[in-house]
Write an enzyme that holds these catalytic residues in place. Structure first.
Site: not given
Lengths: 439, 439
Positions: A254, A176
């Protein structure tokens, strides 16, 4: 202990004297599979999980008596680590938590970071074949709970390992916020004797499609052998298992919630490709920082910052509510680096008071250019600083780091515009924008 | 008036009786070019700009007496519009500003929206060959200054045009916030007789590489002939000029600061490809809303919302500072939809007070899933609503629209999760993630 095995299959394993970690052989029709017995996380009682030599987990449905013990765990281990010899710690693995060290929490069905690095090594003995490993569990947290104060701890542990002679450090981290931590480390280390490879996985180790073994294997290989001594994020390079990519920390993002190749270099090319099947590292660029003689660390962060994501209808007076709490703001503006003109007087007043305001683009790709349109010029005139092709998240971490080192706004501006860790790429090419499927 | 022409070249044009808008022929060696004389924005005195039949501008260095008048503007125009006949307004072009209608402001060198739609038509007479045009300048603003109250005005003007019989409406708009406006229109119209094509350009009309003529041409073609009656964003499909793409408003994002193919569908495929050279519309999907019998518009927005971009180190008490100002918050969380656990009590308290909190992902690609990790479950338990594959920006505009229609938080939740304008795509495929250049 036969973790996760139940019923008939558990009895069968006990009757054969087989434990988790033992090398076993399973025959199913014409298929013969050899590997290490892995704990089962399957909801079915008759699934046997084997970690094969190629790093894959395989789940096999066991119908009868097809399981053979090849050698006990202790024998297998002694063979690999040349029993009794103390680990030299060529590569240090620091585990901070995340999916790569997670297993399913049975009470809720959710995934929690729980496996220790030692557990991981047990399931992936091949790692020991490429490097002697020192392992340490520093944190056991999901990375959405990561904080700047933990970044400092990770940086310090990393320095200690490098100072003690590790050829490289692998940091197992949740995906994350992995790029935020990676950027924090990149700005903290101005010199390093070896690389820091941040590694995570998108699918937990107990799933057959887990990217964890290949990513971990690649990261250890890189930590030991890479020619560069930078902070890098290592993850799958495409959705199958052919290669992994080592991205430069400060240029990585990401880009997908679940794909194994979710991490991608933005506005830049990766540092290296790892063809893990052949233990091969292919450098993709030669402008990297090589391994140095010593490690220089300065890892402080000031969190009095804010990342402002501009949108139409945002009330500029919102800035008044955060004004007293911040020393700097990074704007994720629209297009080439804009907000509504209505923000101009607020920005002007804040920058006059010594608050740094930097502009990035919510487009992510490309670079801000505040000279093209009237609004950009007005905002610059109000003291807003265009930050080239910096990602908003990288800019924010960089600002946290700089603000912990100086309060002088002119000095902050200078440092923000200085290329400290490869965060600016001045040579964009056509190839940096991905290709979309419309042809 | 010979706008932009100076010196010898201006004198030559005057001597030949040639004006802006006239059809001329230029011979340079073996090259013969025919087209409409375009105003010059070149800093060089000897560059002649011609708009060719294929929609391109060309800049030619004039060394001598190679220019011929083919026919005067009035003749050319009469031929095309069948002189005197009132425009039937098959397609309405509403200009709101932006690069597509911009020219360089000479005093600052920056680009300002200034050209009227009539100017555009003058420079791109080919548009008149595919449809009779009604044009209107509604605003003349750079789109970073666009506001929800303007969205309502644009929606009303659009409805009026459709009600009056336009086959489709083209909205010329700045690219910075074009997708926000497009989403706002998409949520506002529940039924339409024809499509709304939002169109912009990344390079202004006075640059030879401008994408403005091709985008505008494609958008008029689509407005008149598309089988769908949805709000769409039309821009270049790739960096050269082979085709344009019509994206579904609510699934589109500007992904590059400057490329002509900056706009891309995220987590979905576009509605249509326009092979503008052959006047061909190729539908890329068949699940579109077809042209209906009437137009149903409800275009109100409540701006008491906030887009919270989460990052490590964000102080959860920040929420207290905005609490009294908002009726809803969209979080751009990490990964599958997370913030630090420390936010949980704040979210819980806010949702209890009737503030809607929805979760999207800063990854942009993929969808949130708050059942996988402990943190996601905790946040859901605190009342945070996972919003599938909604883009953060689309979610924000949708929330603004919903909050203008109900204050009941359960109703808000239900409507947020209802697929109102194709903003949710439940069938993701491998092809939706772009390909990166690492092979």
């Amino acid at each position: 202990m036969l973790e996760g095995y139940r019923g008939k299959l558990a009895s069968l394993l006990v009757s054969k004297g087989i434990d988790i970690g033992d090398k076993i052989r399973v025959r199913k029709g014409n298929l013969e599979v050899e590997g290490i017995l892995f704990p089962s996380f399957s909801k079915y009682d008759d699934i046997l999980v084997i970690k094969m030599d190629n790093g894959y987990n395989i789940g096999l449905k066991i119908d009868g008596d097809e399981i053979y013990l090849v050698c006990k765990k202790s024998v297998a281990e002694n063979k690999e680590t040349k029993g009794g010899e103390k680990s030299r710690g060529e590569v240090k693995i620091i585990s901070t938590g995340g999916t790569i060290v997670s297993k399913i929490e049975y009470e809720t069905g959710a995934v929690k970071p729980a496996l220790t690095t030692e557990d991981i090594l047990e399931y992936l003995p091949q790692i020991r074949e490429i490097a002697d490993i020192d392992a340490e569990v520093l944190f056991s947290i999901l990375s959405e709970n990561m904080k700047p104060e933990y970044w400092t701890k990770i940086a310090e542990e990393t320095k200690r390992a490098l100072d003690e002679g590790s050829k490289g450090v692998v940091i197992a981290h949740g995906t994350d916020t992995m790029t935020y931590t990676a950027s924090a480390l990149a700005f903290s280390f101005s010199q390093m004797t070896g690389p820091v490879i941040m590694v995570g996985s998108q699918r937990s180790s107990d799933r057959p499609s887990s990217d964890s073994p290949i990513n971990l294997y690649s990261s250890v290989l890189l930590a030991k052998k890479s020619p560069f001594a930078e902070v890098s994020v290592l993850m799958h390079g495409e959705s199958s298992d052919t290669y992994t990519l080592a991205h430069r920390a400060v240029k990585t993002r990401k880009m997908h919630t679940s794909r194994r190749d979710a991490f991608q270099s933005i506005n830049d090319i990766p540092l290296a490709k790892v063809k893990w099947k052949n233990n091969e590292i292919v450098m993709m660029r030669n402008d990297f920082r090589p391994r140095g003689n010593h490690n220089t660390l300065d890892s402080k962060f000031d969190t009095r910052v804010f990342l402002l994501y501009y949108y139409p209808g945002m009330d500029p007076s919102f800035l008044e509510t955060i004004r007293d709490k911040v020393k700097g703001i990074i704007i994720a503006g629209t297009g080439l680096g804009h907000t509504s003109e209505e923000f101009e007087p607020y920005f002007r007043s804040m920058t006059k008071d010594g608050i740094f305001i930097g502009m990035t683009s919510q487009c992510l790709f490309g670079r801000v250019n505040m000279n093209v349109y009237t609004t950009g010029r007005k905002l610059q005139n109000a003291g807003v600083v265009p930050l080239g092709d910096l990602l908003p998240e990288t800019a924010l971490v960089k600002l946290m780091w700089i603000l912990a080192h100086t309060n002088d706004v002119e000095e902050v501006r200078k440092m923000m515009l200085k290329n400290l860790a490869g965060e600016f790429n001045f040579r964009h090419s056509e190839q940096l924008f991905p290709r979309w499927y419309h042809e």
